[in-house]
Write a protein that holds these residues in place. Structure first.
Motif, PDB file in Angstrom:
ATOM      1  N   THR A 152       0.823  -1.139  -0.138  1.00  0.00           N
ATOM      2  CA  THR A 152      -0.003  -0.061   0.049  1.00  0.00           C
ATOM      3  C   THR A 152       0.924   1.220  -0.001  1.00  0.00           C
ATOM      4  O   THR A 152       0.426   2.238  -0.703  1.00  0.00           O
ATOM      5  CB  THR A 152      -1.009   0.011   1.400  1.00  0.00           C
ATOM      6  OG1 THR A 152      -1.821  -1.016   1.285  1.00  0.00           O
ATOM      7  CG2 THR A 152      -1.833   1.073   1.248  1.00  0.00           C
TER       8      THR A 152
ATOM      9  N   LEU B 121      -7.802   0.537  -3.635  1.00  0.00           N
ATOM     10  CA  LEU B 121      -7.026  -0.203  -2.419  1.00  0.00           C
ATOM     11  C   LEU B 121      -8.122  -0.502  -1.363  1.00  0.00           C
ATOM     12  O   LEU B 121      -8.010  -1.528  -0.677  1.00  0.00           O
ATOM     13  CB  LEU B 121      -5.961   0.713  -1.996  1.00  0.00           C
ATOM     14  CG  LEU B 121      -4.646   0.986  -2.675  1.00  0.00           C
ATOM     15  CD1 LEU B 121      -3.667   2.066  -2.120  1.00  0.00           C
ATOM     16  CD2 LEU B 121      -4.025  -0.480  -2.853  1.00  0.00           C
ATOM     17  N   GLU B 122      -8.990   0.673  -0.906  1.00  0.00           N
ATOM     18  CA  GLU B 122      -9.982   0.210  -0.222  1.00  0.00           C
ATOM     19  C   GLU B 122     -10.751  -1.169  -0.521  1.00  0.00           C
ATOM     20  O   GLU B 122     -11.122  -2.002   0.238  1.00  0.00           O
ATOM     21  CB  GLU B 122     -10.934   1.541  -0.131  1.00  0.00           C
ATOM     22  CG  GLU B 122     -10.561   2.632   0.582  1.00  0.00           C
ATOM     23  CD  GLU B 122     -11.179   4.028   0.676  1.00  0.00           C
ATOM     24  OE1 GLU B 122     -12.643   3.655   0.054  1.00  0.00           O
ATOM     25  OE2 GLU B 122     -10.895   4.942   0.869  1.00  0.00           O
ATOM     26  N   ARG B 123     -11.307  -1.197  -1.764  1.00  0.00           N
ATOM     27  CA  ARG B 123     -12.056  -2.338  -2.223  1.00  0.00           C
ATOM     28  C   ARG B 123     -11.264  -3.746  -2.202  1.00  0.00           C
ATOM     29  O   ARG B 123     -11.843  -4.654  -1.746  1.00  0.00           O
ATOM     30  CB  ARG B 123     -12.341  -2.209  -3.696  1.00  0.00           C
ATOM     31  CG  ARG B 123     -13.345  -3.212  -4.260  1.00  0.00           C
ATOM     32  CD  ARG B 123     -14.255  -3.028  -5.368  1.00  0.00           C
ATOM     33  NE  ARG B 123     -14.850  -4.014  -5.784  1.00  0.00           N
ATOM     34  CZ  ARG B 123     -15.895  -4.092  -7.183  1.00  0.00           C
ATOM     35  NH1 ARG B 123     -16.055  -2.643  -7.384  1.00  0.00           N
ATOM     36  NH2 ARG B 123     -16.267  -4.823  -7.250  1.00  0.00           N
TER      37      ARG B 123
ATOM     38  N   ARG C 109      -8.861  -4.400  -0.060  1.00  0.00           N
ATOM     39  CA  ARG C 109      -8.832  -4.767   1.470  1.00  0.00           C
ATOM     40  C   ARG C 109     -10.167  -5.349   1.882  1.00  0.00           C
ATOM     41  O   ARG C 109     -10.069  -6.300   2.611  1.00  0.00           O
ATOM     42  CB  ARG C 109      -8.537  -3.284   2.287  1.00  0.00           C
ATOM     43  CG  ARG C 109      -7.185  -2.640   2.209  1.00  0.00           C
ATOM     44  CD  ARG C 109      -7.102  -1.561   3.295  1.00  0.00           C
ATOM     45  NE  ARG C 109      -6.169  -0.670   2.996  1.00  0.00           N
ATOM     46  CZ  ARG C 109      -6.192   0.363   2.335  1.00  0.00           C
ATOM     47  NH1 ARG C 109      -7.344   0.882   2.078  1.00  0.00           N
ATOM     48  NH2 ARG C 109      -5.018   1.155   2.062  1.00  0.00           N
ATOM     49  N   ILE C 110     -11.054  -5.169   1.286  1.00  0.00           N
ATOM     50  CA  ILE C 110     -12.347  -6.128   1.421  1.00  0.00           C
ATOM     51  C   ILE C 110     -12.431  -7.251   0.835  1.00  0.00           C
ATOM     52  O   ILE C 110     -12.731  -8.189   1.353  1.00  0.00           O
ATOM     53  CB  ILE C 110     -13.691  -5.065   1.254  1.00  0.00           C
ATOM     54  CG1 ILE C 110     -13.510  -3.937   2.206  1.00  0.00           C
ATOM     55  CG2 ILE C 110     -14.886  -5.883   1.369  1.00  0.00           C
ATOM     56  CD1 ILE C 110     -14.704  -2.774   1.796  1.00  0.00           C
TER      57      ILE C 110
ATOM     58  N   GLN D 242      -9.870  -8.875  -1.144  1.00  0.00           N
ATOM     59  CA  GLN D 242      -8.906  -9.663  -1.204  1.00  0.00           C
ATOM     60  C   GLN D 242      -7.615  -9.190  -0.205  1.00  0.00           C
ATOM     61  O   GLN D 242      -6.547  -8.763  -0.640  1.00  0.00           O
ATOM     62  CB  GLN D 242      -8.394  -9.596  -2.773  1.00  0.00           C
ATOM     63  CG  GLN D 242      -8.917 -10.305  -3.891  1.00  0.00           C
ATOM     64  CD  GLN D 242      -8.325 -10.277  -4.987  1.00  0.00           C
ATOM     65  OE1 GLN D 242      -7.287 -10.830  -5.235  1.00  0.00           O
ATOM     66  NE2 GLN D 242      -9.013  -9.404  -6.084  1.00  0.00           N
ATOM     67  N   PRO D 243      -8.324  -9.325   0.993  1.00  0.00           N
ATOM     68  CA  PRO D 243      -7.296  -8.594   2.219  1.00  0.00           C
ATOM     69  C   PRO D 243      -5.937  -9.302   2.072  1.00  0.00           C
ATOM     70  O   PRO D 243      -4.991  -8.711   2.460  1.00  0.00           O
ATOM     71  CB  PRO D 243      -8.076  -9.050   3.383  1.00  0.00           C
ATOM     72  CG  PRO D 243      -9.206 -10.184   2.883  1.00  0.00           C
ATOM     73  CD  PRO D 243      -9.337  -9.902   1.496  1.00  0.00           C
TER      74      PRO D 243
ATOM     75  N   LEU E  45      -2.769  -7.528  -0.020  1.00  0.00           N
ATOM     76  CA  LEU E  45      -2.113  -6.309   0.340  1.00  0.00           C
ATOM     77  C   LEU E  45      -1.355  -6.178   1.595  1.00  0.00           C
ATOM     78  O   LEU E  45      -1.426  -7.129   2.301  1.00  0.00           O
ATOM     79  CB  LEU E  45      -3.143  -5.098   0.455  1.00  0.00           C
ATOM     80  CG  LEU E  45      -4.059  -4.718  -0.797  1.00  0.00           C
ATOM     81  CD1 LEU E  45      -5.044  -3.738  -0.084  1.00  0.00           C
ATOM     82  CD2 LEU E  45      -3.260  -4.318  -1.786  1.00  0.00           C
TER      83      LEU E  45
END
Length: 231
Positions: free
Chosen positions: A87, A219-221, A223-224, A226-227, A230
């Protein structure tokens, strides 16, 4: 040697032959950035050397270059693996790219000619077709060409060279978003082009800024969705 003779010399990069290490590095770099080698994938120095028919030294050198860029982790006596998407590295790439390309857009708005606009319009049409047919690699290449051609037409091709050398981590995240973000991207390219046609430097820079800022939402998506991808 006269000034005239100096002027006739080709650009420096044309004077440097591509080594075996360069070719292996470029091939692996493209596969990592394009997610053919996803985070967690294992790489074997011996296997790459055998498949390419070269000694292990140029492969070792290519691996080292990739590790210095943060794309792979080399661990002695253990498997070399492709790293998760950083990130921090993505946001650093975004900062560099946004700053450089916004400045270029301000120049491009005042310098591009109708023939340049027409060429960019054709690229957007090709992007739309690639998006419709779910040709993600083609779309990514056309996306890059759109931005590169603006830099070149503005007389700032060196900007694209700097962007290209720094955007690999950003590209890894963007590739994962093409299944749902490609249509938004080419629509925003039309907005950038409209601002360039209007010869409005601030509107062009703003459209570019908004276009690139989607990386934060990507990046926010991730993290939800495909956590584990990242870091």
């Amino acid at each position: 040697m006269s000034v005239q003779e100096l002027d006739s010399l080709p650009p420096l990069q044309d004077l440097r032959p591509r080594t075996v290490t360069d070719q292996i590095f470029e091939h692996l770099y493209a596969r990592v950035v394009g997610l053919d080698l996803p985070p967690g994938a294992k790489l074997s120095e011996a296997e790459v050397a055998a498949r390419t028919g070269v000694s292990r030294q140029p492969v070792r050198d290519a691996f080292y270059r990739l590790s210095q860029l943060g794309f792979i982790q080399i661990r002695p006596q253990r498997a070399t693996t492709v790293t998760p998407i950083s990130t921090e590295a993505v946001m650093q790439a975004y900062f560099i790219r946004s700053a450089l390309e916004q400045a270029t857009m301000r120049v491009a708005a005042l310098t591009l000619q109708p023939s340049d606009w027409d060429g960019l319009e054709r690229l957007i049409d090709l992007q739309e077709a690639a998006s419709r047919e779910d040709r993600r690699s083609d779309f990514h290449a056309l996306d890059d060409q759109f931005h590169r051609d603006i830099c070149a037409a503005a007389g700032k091709e060196f900007v694209w060279n700097l962007v290209r050398d720094n955007k690999g981590h950003m590209d890894r995240a963007r590739f994962l978003s093409l299944s749902y973000g490609a249509s938004t991207a080419f629509i925003e390219h039309r907005e950038i082009l409209a601002a360039l046609r209007a010869r409005d430097p601030e509107a062009a820079a703003g459209a570019l800024r908004d276009h690139l800022s989607h990386i934060e939402h990507i990046l926010e998506r991730l993290r939800i969705d495909q956590p584990g991808i990242l870091a």
